[in-house]
Design an enzyme around this catalytic site. Structure first.
Site, mmCIF file in Angstrom:
data_model
loop_
_atom_site.group_PDB
_atom_site.id
_atom_site.type_symbol
_atom_site.label_atom_id
_atom_site.label_comp_id
_atom_site.label_asym_id
_atom_site.label_seq_id
_atom_site.Cartn_x
_atom_site.Cartn_y
_atom_site.Cartn_z
ATOM 1 N N TYR A 73 25.724 50.323 40.695
ATOM 2 C CA TYR A 73 26.776 49.638 41.589
ATOM 3 C C TYR A 73 27.797 49.786 40.857
ATOM 4 O O TYR A 73 29.053 50.065 41.109
ATOM 5 C CB TYR A 73 26.235 48.413 41.863
ATOM 6 N N SER A 94 35.622 45.990 42.034
ATOM 7 C CA SER A 94 34.970 44.943 41.650
ATOM 8 C C SER A 94 35.442 44.987 40.211
ATOM 9 O O SER A 94 35.584 45.940 39.423
ATOM 10 C CB SER A 94 33.380 45.362 41.747
#
Length: 170
Positions: free
Chosen positions: A70, A57
């Site tokens: 995350y 990400s």
């Protein structure tokens, strides 16, 4: 081999974290991916040409404060991919990493309509980049986050989080 696992749950790194939520994200996003690759690594090394593809990400490079765990799991996975790529450099196994920006998928409970990259656009750009030998698949919308400010990183992360906080509260 495609490793695409992700649970993105909000947290508050300035407060005690919920152990179950934290463990679920660490297990799925990081350990699950590493364990899956480990289970197949010897098979992949016996192939004349194989690819391990990790989905990390842009938050691995510019963390989003309300999703600190995350972001941390994706940063750790990026680091793991770098190490694995180096260790497999003399084999037929290529290690690639997809670095998506905020894509309108509903991950994290927010669809991001208007701010997030449309899923169809992301897929088209990622597939085009996958046809190359690039070690990192970074679509243009993720480039700024991937190439964050280096020594000025703290100021950049603060600025990014301030602007994202406004969007998330809309």
């Amino acid at each position: 081999m495609l490793n695409n696992a992700g649970i993105m749950l909000p947290d508050d790194a300035a407060s005690p974290l919920d152990e179950a939520t934290t463990t679920a994200q660490m297990t799925t996003n990081l350990l699950g991916t590493i364990r899956t690759t480990s289970a197949f690594i010897e098979h992949l090394k016996r192939q004349p040409d194989a690819t391990i593809l990790y989905n990390t990400s842009a938050l691995a490079f510019t963390p989003l404060a309300p999703f600190a765990v995350y972001s941390a799991t994706k940063a750790a996975l990026h680091s793991y991919a770098l190490s694995q790529r180096f260790l497999l450099r003399d084999t037929g196994v290529k290690v690639q990493e997809i670095v998506p920006p905020w894509v309108a998928t509903g991950l994290g409970g927010v669809d991001g309509e208007g701010q997030a990259m449309p899923l169809e656009d992301f897929i088209a750009q990622a597939v085009e980049a996958l046809a190359t030998d690039s070690e990192e698949i970074v679509v243009e919308q993720a480039r700024t986050y991937r190439d964050n400010a280096g020594p000025g990183e703290h100021a950049y992360v603060t600025e990014s989080n301030t602007s994202m906080a406004a969007l998330l509260q809309e």
